[in-house]
Design a protein around this motif. Structure first.
Motif, PDB file in Angstrom:
ATOM      1  N   GLY A 146       8.007   2.652  -3.782  1.00 50.29           N
ATOM      2  CA  GLY A 146       8.097   1.696  -2.690  1.00 50.29           C
ATOM      3  C   GLY A 146       6.761   1.180  -2.195  1.00 50.29           C
ATOM      4  N   LEU A 147       5.701   1.399  -2.967  1.00 53.06           N
ATOM      5  CA  LEU A 147       4.377   0.894  -2.576  1.00 53.06           C
ATOM      6  C   LEU A 147       4.208  -0.566  -2.971  1.00 53.06           C
ATOM      7  N   VAL A 148       4.910  -0.951  -4.009  1.00 56.46           N
ATOM      8  CA  VAL A 148       4.962  -2.354  -4.461  1.00 56.46           C
ATOM      9  C   VAL A 148       6.433  -2.712  -4.621  1.00 56.46           C
ATOM     10  N   THR A 149       6.806  -3.901  -4.186  1.00 54.77           N
ATOM     11  CA  THR A 149       8.186  -4.338  -4.315  1.00 54.77           C
ATOM     12  C   THR A 149       8.284  -5.510  -5.279  1.00 54.77           C
ATOM     13  N   GLU A 150       9.412  -5.583  -5.973  1.00 54.43           N
ATOM     14  CA  GLU A 150       9.689  -6.697  -6.869  1.00 54.43           C
ATOM     15  C   GLU A 150      10.662  -7.691  -6.249  1.00 54.43           C
ATOM     16  N   ALA A 155       4.870  -7.817  -4.540  1.00 50.31           N
ATOM     17  CA  ALA A 155       4.119  -7.795  -3.284  1.00 50.31           C
ATOM     18  C   ALA A 155       3.838  -6.353  -2.901  1.00 50.31           C
ATOM     19  N   VAL A 156       2.740  -6.139  -2.201  1.00 49.32           N
ATOM     20  CA  VAL A 156       2.413  -4.817  -1.677  1.00 49.32           C
ATOM     21  C   VAL A 156       3.166  -4.636  -0.368  1.00 49.32           C
ATOM     22  N   THR A 157       3.889  -3.538  -0.233  1.00 46.19           N
ATOM     23  CA  THR A 157       4.669  -3.274   0.978  1.00 46.19           C
ATOM     24  C   THR A 157       3.772  -2.704   2.075  1.00 46.19           C
ATOM     25  N   GLU A 158       4.319  -2.604   3.284  1.00 44.69           N
ATOM     26  CA  GLU A 158       3.580  -1.972   4.366  1.00 44.69           C
ATOM     27  C   GLU A 158       3.293  -0.516   4.030  1.00 44.69           C
ATOM     28  N   ARG A 159       4.270   0.130   3.418  1.00 44.68           N
ATOM     29  CA  ARG A 159       4.057   1.502   2.984  1.00 44.68           C
ATOM     30  C   ARG A 159       2.926   1.566   1.963  1.00 44.68           C
ATOM     31  N   GLY A 160       2.884   0.581   1.079  1.00 38.45           N
ATOM     32  CA  GLY A 160       1.814   0.531   0.105  1.00 38.45           C
ATOM     33  C   GLY A 160       0.448   0.330   0.745  1.00 38.45           C
ATOM     34  N   ARG A 161       0.379  -0.517   1.751  1.00 40.86           N
ATOM     35  CA  ARG A 161      -0.901  -0.735   2.440  1.00 40.86           C
ATOM     36  C   ARG A 161      -1.354   0.528   3.161  1.00 40.86           C
ATOM     37  N   ASP A 162      -0.399   1.240   3.753  1.00 43.64           N
ATOM     38  CA  ASP A 162      -0.747   2.496   4.419  1.00 43.64           C
ATOM     39  C   ASP A 162      -1.251   3.513   3.400  1.00 43.64           C
ATOM     40  N   LEU A 164      -2.704   2.867   0.485  1.00 38.87           N
ATOM     41  CA  LEU A 164      -4.041   2.457   0.049  1.00 38.87           C
ATOM     42  C   LEU A 164      -5.094   2.834   1.087  1.00 38.87           C
ATOM     43  N   ALA A 165      -4.766   2.622   2.371  1.00 33.13           N
ATOM     44  CA  ALA A 165      -5.714   2.972   3.428  1.00 33.13           C
ATOM     45  C   ALA A 165      -5.959   4.479   3.455  1.00 33.13           C
ATOM     46  N   ALA A 166      -4.908   5.258   3.246  1.00 30.29           N
ATOM     47  CA  ALA A 166      -5.051   6.716   3.257  1.00 30.29           C
ATOM     48  C   ALA A 166      -5.929   7.195   2.111  1.00 30.29           C
ATOM     49  N   GLN A 167      -5.920   6.449   0.994  1.00 30.96           N
ATOM     50  CA  GLN A 167      -6.739   6.816  -0.167  1.00 30.96           C
ATOM     51  C   GLN A 167      -8.103   6.121  -0.146  1.00 30.96           C
ATOM     52  N   ALA A 168      -8.379   5.395   0.930  1.00 30.78           N
ATOM     53  CA  ALA A 168      -9.646   4.651   1.050  1.00 30.78           C
ATOM     54  C   ALA A 168      -9.847   3.695  -0.113  1.00 30.78           C
ATOM     55  N   LEU A 183      -2.852 -11.105  -4.960  1.00 31.32           N
ATOM     56  CA  LEU A 183      -2.927  -9.725  -4.512  1.00 31.32           C
ATOM     57  C   LEU A 183      -2.410  -8.784  -5.589  1.00 31.32           C
ATOM     58  N   VAL A 184      -1.303  -9.158  -6.208  1.00 34.51           N
ATOM     59  CA  VAL A 184      -0.741  -8.346  -7.290  1.00 34.51           C
ATOM     60  C   VAL A 184       0.028  -9.281  -8.214  1.00 34.51           C
ATOM     61  N   ARG A 185      -0.119  -9.063  -9.494  1.00 35.91           N
ATOM     62  CA  ARG A 185       0.582  -9.882 -10.470  1.00 35.91           C
ATOM     63  C   ARG A 185       1.005  -9.015 -11.648  1.00 35.91           C
ATOM     64  N   SER A 186       2.012  -9.503 -12.348  1.00 41.62           N
ATOM     65  CA  SER A 186       2.493  -8.803 -13.529  1.00 41.62           C
ATOM     66  C   SER A 186       1.710  -9.256 -14.746  1.00 41.62           C
TER      67      SER A 186
END
Length: 243
Positions: A146-150, A155-162, A164-168, A183-186
């Motif tokens: 659920g970090l990226v949605t199709e 697209a990067v989800t809010e969970r994904g942004r969180d 990424l921030a947690a991993q710096a 931002l993200v592409r296939s």
């Protein structure tokens, strides 16, 4: 430049070899590319000048050395997509009008070449993001987690942004904005025949993996090796299990 003129830039085997070599995301000298394509330095210089003038390559000079790299992510995407398309496009059979699927590239001629191709299939860079079985596995994990949605496009989800921030892991500030890098592409993986993730997200993940020694380069090519620390990080952070 017309479409025909642009296509002619890649119609030459030497120029095509230069562009695919530069998919490792690094700058090469003219001499290195000449040796890679097995052509004379003067021949390499002529081909490089055409690619630079056509906007496919960018040039940097340091002292007597001439370095070239792909002009940007959009060029890398074009080269990788054309490579994948060429590997799966039917080739007409002689005199019949029928065709066959090209399938993988020609069989390796040496043990060294076979080893390189096997390593690249396991893990490699696709310009500036992860590819091969590693890249596909990471992409699958990001979507499954659920970090990226199709839905409605990648697209990067809010969970994904969180996450990424947690991993710096930082994304470029203008990624995804008009005029900026997606931002993200296939990106179709030419060895796996499935998609891995590119764009700014793919580049950020690859940069973090290299900086944190989760992966390391094998020799001077595109192939990567997952380190023991990287294997643990991928398993703990994303649930990725690699053989």
């Amino acid at each position: 430049m017309t479409l025909a003129a642009f296509a002619a830039l890649l119609a030459d085997p030497t120029r095509a070899a230069f562009c695919t070599a530069l998919l490792d995301g690094r700058a090469w000298t003219a001499g290195e590319l000449a040796r890679h394509a097995r052509v004379a330095p003067s021949t390499a210089s002529e081909h490089l000048s055409r690619l630079i003038a056509g906007g496919l390559l960018a040039e940097e000079r340091q002292g007597r050395h001439r370095y070239v790299r792909l002009a940007g992510p959009s060029v890398a995407t074009l080269i990788e997509d054309l490579t994948a398309f060429a590997e799966t496009t039917p080739a007409p059979g002689p005199g019949t009008g029928t065709g066959r699927v090209n399938g993988p590239a020609a069989a390796p001629r040496t043990l060294g070449e076979a080893t390189r191709l096997s390593a690249e299939a396991r893990a490699r860079t696709c310009y500036d993001h992860l590819a091969g079985r590693l890249g596909v596995a990471v992409s699958d994990a990001l979507i499954a987690g659920g970090l990226v949605t199709e839905d409605g496009g990648l697209a990067v989800t809010e969970r994904g942004r969180d996450w990424l921030a947690a991993q710096a892991i930082e994304l470029p500030p203008r990624a995804g904005h008009r005029g900026g890098r997606p931002l993200v592409r296939s990106c179709l993986d030419w060895t796996e025949r499935r998609s891995h993730l590119g764009g700014a997200l793919g580049a950020a993940l690859c940069r973090a993996a290299l900086d944190r020694a989760w992966v390391e380069r094998i020799g001077s090519g595109r192939a990567l090796r997952v380190t023991p620390d990287g294997g643990r990080a991928l398993r703990e952070l994303l649930g990725v299990e690699l053989p």
